[in-house]
Scaffold this motif. Sequence first.
Motif, PDB file in Angstrom:
ATOM      1  N   SER A 188       0.841  -1.140   0.001  1.00  0.00           N
ATOM      2  CA  SER A 188       0.026   0.067  -0.033  1.00  0.00           C
ATOM      3  C   SER A 188       0.737   1.309  -0.121  1.00  0.00           C
ATOM      4  O   SER A 188       1.906   1.504   0.845  1.00  0.00           O
ATOM      5  CB  SER A 188      -0.880  -0.071   1.037  1.00  0.00           C
ATOM      6  OG  SER A 188      -0.166  -0.115   2.394  1.00  0.00           O
ATOM      7  N   VAL A 189       0.628   2.288  -0.922  1.00  0.00           N
ATOM      8  CA  VAL A 189       1.538   3.332  -1.095  1.00  0.00           C
ATOM      9  C   VAL A 189       0.717   4.556  -1.018  1.00  0.00           C
ATOM     10  O   VAL A 189      -0.406   4.790  -1.462  1.00  0.00           O
ATOM     11  CB  VAL A 189       2.041   3.463  -2.562  1.00  0.00           C
ATOM     12  CG1 VAL A 189       2.860   4.693  -2.670  1.00  0.00           C
ATOM     13  CG2 VAL A 189       2.847   2.319  -2.852  1.00  0.00           C
ATOM     14  N   GLY A 190       0.903   5.282   0.373  1.00  0.00           N
ATOM     15  CA  GLY A 190       0.186   6.503   0.267  1.00  0.00           C
ATOM     16  C   GLY A 190       0.563   7.561  -0.556  1.00  0.00           C
ATOM     17  O   GLY A 190       1.586   7.483  -0.825  1.00  0.00           O
ATOM     18  N   ILE A 191      -0.455   8.445  -0.845  1.00  0.00           N
ATOM     19  CA  ILE A 191       0.027   9.799  -1.738  1.00  0.00           C
ATOM     20  C   ILE A 191      -0.072  10.765  -0.623  1.00  0.00           C
ATOM     21  O   ILE A 191      -0.893  11.150  -0.126  1.00  0.00           O
ATOM     22  CB  ILE A 191      -0.937   9.791  -2.753  1.00  0.00           C
ATOM     23  CG1 ILE A 191      -1.339   8.610  -3.444  1.00  0.00           C
ATOM     24  CG2 ILE A 191      -0.597  10.958  -3.909  1.00  0.00           C
ATOM     25  CD1 ILE A 191      -0.303   8.148  -4.229  1.00  0.00           C
TER      26      ILE A 191
ATOM     27  N   VAL B 283      -1.321  11.275   4.440  1.00  0.00           N
ATOM     28  CA  VAL B 283      -1.714  11.189   2.751  1.00  0.00           C
ATOM     29  C   VAL B 283      -3.084  11.405   2.733  1.00  0.00           C
ATOM     30  O   VAL B 283      -4.112  11.502   3.454  1.00  0.00           O
ATOM     31  CB  VAL B 283      -1.626   9.588   2.789  1.00  0.00           C
ATOM     32  CG1 VAL B 283      -0.229   9.091   2.900  1.00  0.00           C
ATOM     33  CG2 VAL B 283      -2.603   8.624   3.614  1.00  0.00           C
TER      34      VAL B 283
ATOM     35  N   THR C 116      -4.769   6.563  -0.569  1.00  0.00           N
ATOM     36  CA  THR C 116      -3.898   5.300  -0.485  1.00  0.00           C
ATOM     37  C   THR C 116      -4.099   4.172  -1.699  1.00  0.00           C
ATOM     38  O   THR C 116      -5.038   4.319  -1.622  1.00  0.00           O
ATOM     39  CB  THR C 116      -3.692   4.546   1.031  1.00  0.00           C
ATOM     40  OG1 THR C 116      -3.432   5.343   1.925  1.00  0.00           O
ATOM     41  CG2 THR C 116      -2.638   3.483   0.794  1.00  0.00           C
TER      42      THR C 116
END
Lengths: 118, 324
Positions: free
Chosen positions: B215-218, B228, B231
Motif C-alpha cells: 500500500s502506497v500513500g500519496i 496522505v 492510498t
Amino acid sequence: MKKKEIMLAAAILLAALLLWGILTLIKPSGGDTLRITVNNQLYGEYSLKEDQTIRIGQTNICEIKDGAVRMVKADCPDHLCMKSEAVTGEGGTIVCLPNRVILEVISSNSQAPDTVAS
Amino acid sequence: MFSRYKKTAVFLTVLILALSGCQSVSSQKEPFVKKGFYFDTVIEIQVNGDRSEEAAKRCFEICDEIEHTFSRTRSDSELYRVNHRKEDRVQVSDDLAYVVKRGLEFYQMSEGKFDITIAPVSSLWNFKSEDPQIPEESAIKEAVKKVDASKVHVQGNTLVFDSSETMLDLGALVKGYAADKLKKCLKEYGISSAMINLGGNVMTLGNKPDGTDWSVGIQKPFSRRNEVITTVKARDCSVVSSGVYERYFEKDGVLYSHILDASTGYPANSDLWQATILSDSSLEGDGLSTVCMLLGYEKARELIDGRDGTEAIFVLDGGQLAEN
C-alpha cells in the motif's frame, strides 16, 4: 519426581515472565517511536510520548513535544531540516542531508501505508 | 517417566520463546532494509527473500554508478563531460543516451514546457535559500533563449548538439531511471518482493511477503509529512508524485514552485497542486508527473487517457482529489 517437575515448570514460567518483562521495558513504551540515525548508524530510539530535547552529536538538536518531532538546531548551511514540517505519529522523516542525520518516526498505527509517495 | 519429563521441558521452552516474543518461533524472515544518501535525497530499499542483503548492496552500487553518470555538478560525471564538451558530437554511455532520448519525448508531449536543457534557467532560481528571490526578468529572458531541447539529437550512442551553449539537466528523470534499474537488478537476484523509495519516488516489486499488495500513500499537499490524501494498492508498480508543495517560496501572496516551465522560465502556472502517476516504468512516471503539472488538469487528463497501462491521480489547486 512429580514435585521436581512442578518446580521446573514454575522456574521456567518465572524465567519466561522475567524475560517478557525485561523485553517490554527495553522496547520504547508502546506507541510511536523516534529513530535517529547518523550516517546510517543508529543513534538512538525515543518514545514520542515523552517530551524531550535530544542533542545529536555536535551538529544537530531535535525536540519531541506533544507527540511531534522537529529539528530545532542544525549547523548545516541551508537549514532545510529546521524548516521541515514536524513529524508525528503518522510516521515520516526529517532529513539533514549535509550532516546525514535522519529523524524517522516509526508509526505504531497499523493502518499506515507501507510507504508514501511525495 | 523420563520421557514425560522431557516433554514438559520442551513444551515449556516453547512457551518461553512464545512469551518473550522471540523471532525464531515466527517463520517469517525480517525484510532487509537499507537507507542511503543519493540523488540529493534519502533513499530506502526494502528487500525480502533469500539473497536480500546481497541484492540490496548491489542496488546501492548501481545508485552510485548512476550518480557518477548523471550528476550535473560533479566534475567527474559523464554528464559534466557532455556539458563541458569541445565538439558538437559526443560519444556517451547507453544509460545517458537512453535517458536523453526519453527526455526529448517528454519535450514533445509537453509543448516544450518540459525541457532537459533547462539548466540556464534553473540555476537562476534558488528554492533552497533562506531568503529566496525572484530572479530579474531580463536575466530570465536571456536564459530562456539558451533553453531549447530541439537542438539536441540522439544518434545511437552519439549526442549531437546544434549549439555550444546547450546544457543538459536530467535531474527530473534520474530517480525514475534509477528505480527501473534497481528493480531489474533485484529481479536478477531472484527477488520477488521488494519496495524501493527514492526520495518519494516509489517502486514496488511483487507483493508483500504476506501475499497482500503493497500500500502506497500519496502525500497530501501542504500537509504534515506522511499525511496522505489517499492510498493505492501497488503490485509491481511505480508510484511517482510531483507537486508544487515540494519546494517553493511565497512572495506577495504568489506561490513560486520549483516546477519550472521551460517556455517561460517561470514556475508552472497550472491548476494542479499535485500529479501522481501509476505506471510500469518509473522513468515514465517521473517524466509524466512533471509534464502533467506543467500542462494543467485538462491537458494532463487527455495525455494520460491516451496511454495504456498508465493511470493518474490529480490534486487540483484547492486540494480536491480527481482521477483521470
